[in-house]
Design a protein around this motif. Structure first.
Motif, PDB file in Angstrom:
ATOM      1  N   LEU A  45      -1.657  36.108  17.736  1.00  0.00           N
ATOM      2  CA  LEU A  45      -2.628  35.169  17.398  1.00  0.00           C
ATOM      3  C   LEU A  45      -3.049  34.894  16.104  1.00  0.00           C
ATOM      4  CD1 LEU A  45      -4.868  33.086  18.885  1.00  0.00           C
ATOM      5  CD2 LEU A  45      -6.366  35.046  18.921  1.00  0.00           C
ATOM      6  N   ALA A  46      -3.060  36.217  15.428  1.00  0.00           N
ATOM      7  CA  ALA A  46      -3.767  36.095  14.099  1.00  0.00           C
ATOM      8  C   ALA A  46      -2.558  35.511  13.054  1.00  0.00           C
ATOM      9  CB  ALA A  46      -3.850  37.475  13.626  1.00  0.00           C
ATOM     10  N   LEU A  62      -5.985  37.556  25.673  1.00  0.00           N
ATOM     11  CA  LEU A  62      -6.831  38.450  24.938  1.00  0.00           C
ATOM     12  C   LEU A  62      -8.646  38.228  25.242  1.00  0.00           C
ATOM     13  CD1 LEU A  62      -5.265  37.676  21.612  1.00  0.00           C
ATOM     14  CD2 LEU A  62      -5.304  39.884  22.576  1.00  0.00           C
ATOM     15  N   GLY A  63      -8.755  37.278  25.744  1.00  0.00           N
ATOM     16  CA  GLY A  63     -10.223  36.969  26.331  1.00  0.00           C
ATOM     17  C   GLY A  63     -10.487  37.855  27.369  1.00  0.00           C
ATOM     18  N   HIS A  74     -16.925  46.043  19.919  1.00  0.00           N
ATOM     19  CA  HIS A  74     -16.200  46.749  18.862  1.00  0.00           C
ATOM     20  C   HIS A  74     -15.003  45.924  18.224  1.00  0.00           C
ATOM     21  CE1 HIS A  74     -18.080  50.262  20.965  1.00  0.00           C
ATOM     22  NE2 HIS A  74     -17.715  49.819  22.050  1.00  0.00           N
ATOM     23  N   ALA A  75     -15.435  44.575  18.256  1.00  0.00           N
ATOM     24  CA  ALA A  75     -14.499  43.800  17.818  1.00  0.00           C
ATOM     25  C   ALA A  75     -14.118  43.923  16.264  1.00  0.00           C
ATOM     26  CB  ALA A  75     -14.805  42.208  17.967  1.00  0.00           C
ATOM     27  N   THR A  76     -15.169  44.389  15.399  1.00  0.00           N
ATOM     28  CA  THR A  76     -14.981  45.001  14.122  1.00  0.00           C
ATOM     29  C   THR A  76     -13.864  46.056  13.883  1.00  0.00           C
ATOM     30  OG1 THR A  76     -16.801  43.843  13.483  1.00  0.00           O
ATOM     31  CG2 THR A  76     -15.929  45.350  11.837  1.00  0.00           C
ATOM     32  N   ALA A 103     -10.528  36.790  15.396  1.00  0.00           N
ATOM     33  CA  ALA A 103     -11.482  37.620  16.149  1.00  0.00           C
ATOM     34  C   ALA A 103     -12.788  36.433  16.658  1.00  0.00           C
ATOM     35  CB  ALA A 103     -12.126  38.635  15.246  1.00  0.00           C
ATOM     36  N   HIS A 104     -12.736  35.459  15.911  1.00  0.00           N
ATOM     37  CA  HIS A 104     -13.851  34.567  16.164  1.00  0.00           C
ATOM     38  C   HIS A 104     -13.539  33.730  17.485  1.00  0.00           C
ATOM     39  CE1 HIS A 104     -17.107  31.594  15.746  1.00  0.00           C
ATOM     40  NE2 HIS A 104     -16.208  30.587  15.662  1.00  0.00           N
ATOM     41  N   ALA A 105     -12.018  33.209  17.496  1.00  0.00           N
ATOM     42  CA  ALA A 105     -11.374  32.807  18.558  1.00  0.00           C
ATOM     43  C   ALA A 105     -11.640  33.316  19.895  1.00  0.00           C
ATOM     44  CB  ALA A 105     -10.116  32.207  18.233  1.00  0.00           C
ATOM     45  N   VAL A 106     -11.190  34.545  19.577  1.00  0.00           N
ATOM     46  CA  VAL A 106     -11.332  35.572  20.876  1.00  0.00           C
ATOM     47  C   VAL A 106     -12.674  35.480  21.552  1.00  0.00           C
ATOM     48  CG1 VAL A 106     -10.758  37.885  21.660  1.00  0.00           C
ATOM     49  CG2 VAL A 106      -9.201  36.662  20.478  1.00  0.00           C
TER      50      VAL A 106
END
Length: 349
Positions: A45-46, A62-63, A74-76, A103-106
């Motif tokens: 994805l990235a 991923l969602g 804990h996404a960061t 990360a924003h899209a997920v």
């Protein structure tokens, strides 16, 4: 070098490195058994470079994974572990911005996706090649896949980890839980090529969460059906026929199967069995390029279908883009209500 090329150069050792890095920063966040597929999917994805439908499949998987393992808080930490890993195995100056966008899209995807497994391991138990460039795969998920006729599921092979592609099961749910997938190898389709040409019985695939395509039957309708299939677009429409067969309720079904020539009728045996078993089913082939066909069967699928259309039918169409292009507007111009016309979603929204 592009970001996609940098990602493609990363070898399988990076997945173990990713999990170790994540464990060091937040122990127990992600099971070791799931880390390899998760890393491959998040990295894909990235890295980008995928078509919009493929990106939609990645985001659905991923969602679900972020919800399943409670990763959103804990996404960061997850993103930092990804960045640390790719910095060691495939450095590129654009990774940071790409990981932030991913990360924003997920996060947005996870907010609108229900709970449940992110993927179902499935064993290939049959692999048939009924026609050049087409395979029929029967797979058995390790746990039952909760799919409905007309839906599609993301599919991934360990031969290309992290690359997910939509396929529609060709069957209604079975007592043994098996799922039948029809795959056409396309020139630019790395996943489809491997599924058709390389995958063999005994191998494992992953199936993602089923997604609606706009082809599910209305549970409140008892209208007769006109189904118009082109190529492997037959798969979800055959599943609808099997659904009707489980509870006919007096509905009549006409299935138009569009192909170029007789040799392209790759699922002829299964279709013949269905027609012989059910007097409410009418099967009509449509040959776009076969001079030996009967005159009533010569032409493209939608044109032949209109010869069999009746005002009380709901119409479902599925096939290649060339077949679907303009189909809805053509039907509307004939006075067919929009509520009776069903075409597949493109997964690009």
């Amino acid at each position: 070098m592009s970001l996609a090329a940098a990602w493609a150069a990363i070898d399988e050792r990076a997945a173990a490195d990713f999990w170790g890095t994540l464990e060091d920063r937040r122990p127990g966040l992600l099971p070791n058994s799931e880390a390899s597929l998760f890393f491959a999917t998040l990295g894909s994805l990235a890295a980008g470079g995928d078509d919009r439908a493929g990106r939609a499949a990645l985001l659905l998987v991923l969602g679900r994974a972020y919800r399943r393992y409670d990763l959103l808080p804990h996404a960061t930490t997850v993103g930092d572990a990804l960045l640390a890993t790719v910095a060691r195995h495939g450095p590129h100056p654009l990774w940071k911005a790409a990981a932030d966008r991913a990360a924003h899209a997920v996060r947005r995807a996870a907010a609108r996706i229900g709970d449940g497994p992110a993927w179902w391991p499935a064993q290939v138990i049959h692999h048939e090649r009924p026609s050049p460039g087409i395979a029929i795969l029967t797979v058995r998920p390790w746990r039952r896949l909760p799919h409905h006729p007309g839906q599609a599921v993301p599919v991934c092979s360990p031969r290309l980890p992290g690359r997910w592609r939509w396929l529609s099961p060709a069957n209604a749910p079975r007592a043994d839980g098996t799922v039948e997938l029809h795959v056409r190898a396309v020139a630019a389709g790395a996943v489809s090529h491997r599924l058709v040409q390389q995958v063999r019985p005994g191998e494992q695939l992953w199936l993602g969460p089923p997604g609606d395509t706009g082809l599910r039957l209305d549970p409140h309708s008892t209208n007769d059906l006109l189904l118009v299939a082109g190529g492997t677009g037959l798969a979800p429409l055959r599943a609808l026929v099997e659904q009707i067969a489980a509870a006919p309720a007096g509905r009549r079904v006409t299935l138009i199967v569009g192909v170029r020539a007789f040799v392209d009728l790759y699922d002829a045996i299964a279709l013949d069995k269905l027609q012989c078993a059910h007097d409410w089913l009418t099967l009509v082939p449509a040959f776009s390029d076969d001079p030996c066909a009967e005159p009533a069967e010569q032409g493209e699928a939608l044109t032949i279908a209109l010869d069999h259309h009746r005002p009380d039918q709901d119409i479902y169409l599925c096939g290649p883009p060339g077949m679907l292009a303009g189909a809805r507007s053509r039907l509307l111009a004939l006075g067919i209500p929009a509520t009776r016309i069903h075409t597949p979603a493109t997964f690009t929204r």
